[in-house]
Scaffold this active site. Structure first.
Site, mmCIF file in Angstrom:
data_model
loop_
_atom_site.group_PDB
_atom_site.id
_atom_site.type_symbol
_atom_site.label_atom_id
_atom_site.label_comp_id
_atom_site.label_asym_id
_atom_site.label_seq_id
_atom_site.Cartn_x
_atom_site.Cartn_y
_atom_site.Cartn_z
ATOM 1 N N ASN A 185 -0.150 19.566 52.728
ATOM 2 C CA ASN A 185 0.258 18.439 53.566
ATOM 3 C C ASN A 185 -0.899 17.687 54.197
ATOM 4 O OD1 ASN A 185 3.202 18.516 53.366
ATOM 5 N ND2 ASN A 185 3.006 20.545 54.285
ATOM 6 N N ARG B 239 24.422 5.992 20.430
ATOM 7 C CA ARG B 239 23.248 6.065 21.312
ATOM 8 C C ARG B 239 22.906 4.671 21.848
ATOM 9 N NH1 ARG B 239 18.912 9.651 21.854
ATOM 10 N NH2 ARG B 239 19.843 10.936 20.214
#
Length: 387
Positions: free
Chosen positions: A20, A157
């Protein structure tokens, strides 16, 4: 009704130690979100909930205006503790009112920008949803374990441009009220709304490979845009009272008016000159003090005694003189007499203590510093910096 941004960051990350505060493109990871929130006028307070002294030291060293450190309990900072546990801990400790807007922000999504927070909070304020989360649209085709297609017909598709895709939670941030969080024991509850973010914000940092991906995305989508901003702006203009000054009126014993200017703002004008950007001061007042300050700053243009429409006309004349468009102009101002000009220029900004009407101008950059406290320098650095 207050809005709190809550960022839980513990020090015990296993995959990337102290991730962090590890530098991402030269800035501690958690600071990307903090600084985006600092610039969001809809956020009143930023809570960084941590168990790490190192994280606390790094955050406090930045001297942010909205940030408060909350020392989370050890049992809610371990590997098995949920994010909800530290949220509920903080809400209980602070005795927050039920109508407080509570926005959970994940430091592992550093591509979240001020505009994302602002747009989502604007949507939430309409009262359509009880809580909200962020998602990105995923255009991948998914399959089940049994060999059947999940989200499309493989016999037909679709092309990507004809495929609506699926919404995928990207974990950037969540919006709720304290009352809803307490009722559900969860960051979400009730009627849930979605704020859709750009596809490039899909990646969260968890492993080192994610870090590499995020740094490249940061350079492409955030830092490159900042560089483009720097190249686009050719004229920088600033208001005076409440922007270059704190808006206070000072008088000597001889009733002579005085103004207090910030030295760092002055250095900002020099930085603009070094970048080849023309500069100017445009103000509604007409004083010798401003004339002297303009000479000191060596600005290219000084326009005094102009209000809303007058400011527009004056800047149009300057643009005609330089052969520039409105898109190439940056302006920072704080009050109603700046409103029309702020709405017209390519890049607009205002101090942290500008009036609400100015802060709510679409696309405006709200600085973290107040008038006379370096907000102009902050805007200048935003324009010329490649950080």
């Amino acid at each position: 009704m207050k809005t709190i941004a809550f960022i839980p960051v513990r020090g015990g990350s296993k995959s990337i130690p102290l991730k962090n505060i590890k530098l991402l493109c030269g800035k501690p990871l958690v600071c990307w979100n903090i600084e985006a929130l600092e610039r969001c006028s809809l956020v009143d307070k930023i809570i960084v909930a941590t168990d790490s002294e190192q994280i606390e030291e790094v955050v406090l060293s930045k001297h942010y205006h909205k940030v408060t450190i909350y020392h989370r309990l050890a049992e809610n900072a371990c590997d098995t503790a949920s994010t909800e546990s530290v949220m509920l801990e903080y809400i209980d400790r602070e005795c927050l009112s039920n109508d407080t807007i509570f926005m959970l922000v994940q430091a592992t999504s550093p591509l979240t920008e001020t505009c994302h927070f602002s747009e989502a909070l604007d949507l939430y304020a309409k009262g359509i949803y009880d809580s909200m989360l962020t998602c990105v649209r995923n255009y991948r085709f998914f399959w089940n374990d049994d060999g059947t297609s999940k989200n499309y017909d493989y016999m037909y598709r679709p092309r990507r441009q004809n495929f609506s895709g699926e919404l995928m939670e990207n974990g950037a941030f969540y919006i709720n009220t304290v009352g809803n969080i307490l009722r559900n024991g969860n960051r979400l509850g009730g009627k849930i709304g979605i704020y859709e973010m750009p596809e490039y914000t899909a990646t969260e940092i968890d492993e080192l490979d994610d870090w590499i991906i995020l740094e490249n995305l940061m350079r492409k989508y955030v830092l490159l845009r900042q560089e483009n901003l720097k190249n686009k702006i050719k004229l920088f203009l600033s208001d005076v009272d409440g922007t270059l000054t704190d808006g206070g009126m000072y008088y000597s014993e001889n009733s002579e008016e005085l103004k207090k200017f910030n030295t760092r703002d002055g250095m900002g004008f020099q930085l603009l000159r070094e970048e080849g950007i023309k500069t100017g001061i445009i103000t509604s007042e007409n004083t010798k003090i401003v004339e002297n300050r303009a000479k000191k700053l060596k600005v290219d243009y000084l326009v005094q005694g102009k209000y809303n429409g007058g400011k527009l006309e004056a800047v149009k004349d300057i643009c005609d003189d330089l052969g520039l468009t409105w898109e190439q102009v940056a302006y920072i101002g704080d009050d109603v007499n700046c409103y029309e000009l702020l709405k017209s220029v390519g890049v607009a900004a205002c101090p942290a203590d500008a009036i609400i009407g100015v802060k709510n101008i679409p696309g405006i950059n709200v600085m973290s510093k107040k008038g006379g406290e370096g907000c102009v320098r902050e805007f200048i650095e935003m324009i010329i910096s490649q950080k």
